[in-house]
Design an enzyme around this catalytic site. Sequence first.
Site, PDB file in Angstrom:
ATOM      1  N   HIS A 195       0.820  -1.221   0.000  1.00  0.00           N
ATOM      2  CA  HIS A 195       0.000   0.000   0.000  1.00  0.00           C
ATOM      3  C   HIS A 195       0.852   1.268   0.000  1.00  0.00           C
ATOM      4  O   HIS A 195       0.352   2.348  -0.310  1.00  0.00           O
ATOM      5  CB  HIS A 195      -0.980  -0.009   1.183  1.00  0.00           C
ATOM      6  N   ASP A 249       0.031  -7.597   1.683  1.00  0.00           N
ATOM      7  CA  ASP A 249       0.510  -6.212   1.697  1.00  0.00           C
ATOM      8  C   ASP A 249       2.041  -6.205   1.747  1.00  0.00           C
ATOM      9  O   ASP A 249       2.662  -5.935   2.771  1.00  0.00           O
ATOM     10  CB  ASP A 249      -0.070  -5.480   2.920  1.00  0.00           C
ATOM     11  N   SER A 352       4.331   2.962   7.962  1.00  0.00           N
ATOM     12  CA  SER A 352       3.948   1.880   7.045  1.00  0.00           C
ATOM     13  C   SER A 352       5.125   1.357   6.239  1.00  0.00           C
ATOM     14  O   SER A 352       5.939   2.129   5.713  1.00  0.00           O
ATOM     15  CB  SER A 352       2.867   2.371   6.083  1.00  0.00           C
TER      16      SER A 352
END
Length: 409
Positions: A195, A249, A352
């Site tokens: 992502h 992911d 992230s």
Amino acid sequence: MFLISSFKLTKQGSKRAGNFVIMEIPQKEKYVFKDVVKITCLEGFEVVQGSGSLPHFYSTCQSNGKWSNSKLKCEPVDCGSPDHIPNGKVEEPEDTLFGSVARYTCEEPYYYMQNEESGEYHCAGNGSWVNDVLGTELPQCVPVCGIPSKPFEGTQRIFGGSFADIENFPWQVFFANPRAGGALIDEYWVLTAAHVVEKNRNPEMYVGSTLVNRERLTNSQILIPERVIIHPGWTFLDDPETRKNFDNDIALIRLKDPVKMGPTVSLICLPGNSSEYNPSEGAMGLISGWGRTENKNIVLKLRGARLPIAPLQKCKEVKAKKSGVDVKTYVFTDNMICAGDQKGVDSCEGDSGGALVLQDPDKSNPKFYVAGLVSWGPQCGTYGIYTKVKNYIDWIKKTMQENSTPSTD
């Protein structure tokens, strides 16, 4: 001049002296006018003529009783200076002649020799530097992984955070826009969350800096992406903000140039395939990043934290403060790790793609490996979801192998 009378006949029917052997054609006890002998240099010696060399030459008995080519002689083979290797050095011998020894070493402690016995090369008779294990192939200095140059001492939470130095987390990659993280797993490869790069295939990345203000980043290593490879199982959405499925992911970024290792930049190890690399509940991991804290949305100094591995159920039970977020509507799979607690130990926006690292289960191998990648969480400061890297080891290795050569795009 060759003094034939001083040579002694060998069992092979040849005469030998100094650095050469006289092969008689035909073999005789005495030599007369027009007789020819073949003079062959011993191993490691050669006849140098101009810019070339020969392993032997011919000499003819002349009418004046002397041998032709009597000024030629066998000289030691010269292997020349040994080649240099990336991330290492060679200790050159006093001379580079036959029998000389050259020793290679790597730039420790950041690189090590891939084959421990491949450091010593000797000048062989064919003019090449030769190693007993690798032959003429040069040794390779490969980066060390999973060993920070300075252990992390902090105990506070990253969401609010404990300040850290990049030496504590030298594998940490900074993504400038949008802010995110990644992990250096090879001198040519960065591992991150899908992502992070699904909308940005040309990320601006840096390594080697504790502070990420522009002035400091100019002194760090910038990483130029060559290609971004997102896991084929990742689901693309027109509006990523509506995403509730973060399965698979994970993404790899191939770099254009190799990263130079040092005290502020080194690799994180990949997990093994054995069940020992399945993080056990309660095991303490380390995370790092420049993500949001309670008081600051923009963080300039690296922070780190220790946090425990938790059952996936704990992540499913988190009550999000943000309106409209119902954790029960999100997808949970075996490709995810839950980590954190109710005490505020967590990653947050801006972290992230960063690595959740654990101590290698092999106690004799005191290294860290990347167990997870910061993926998502319903509420900063509680439990968070991390991509379980062990489930993707085969894909990671296969992708790196298939994309090991530079792009021709």
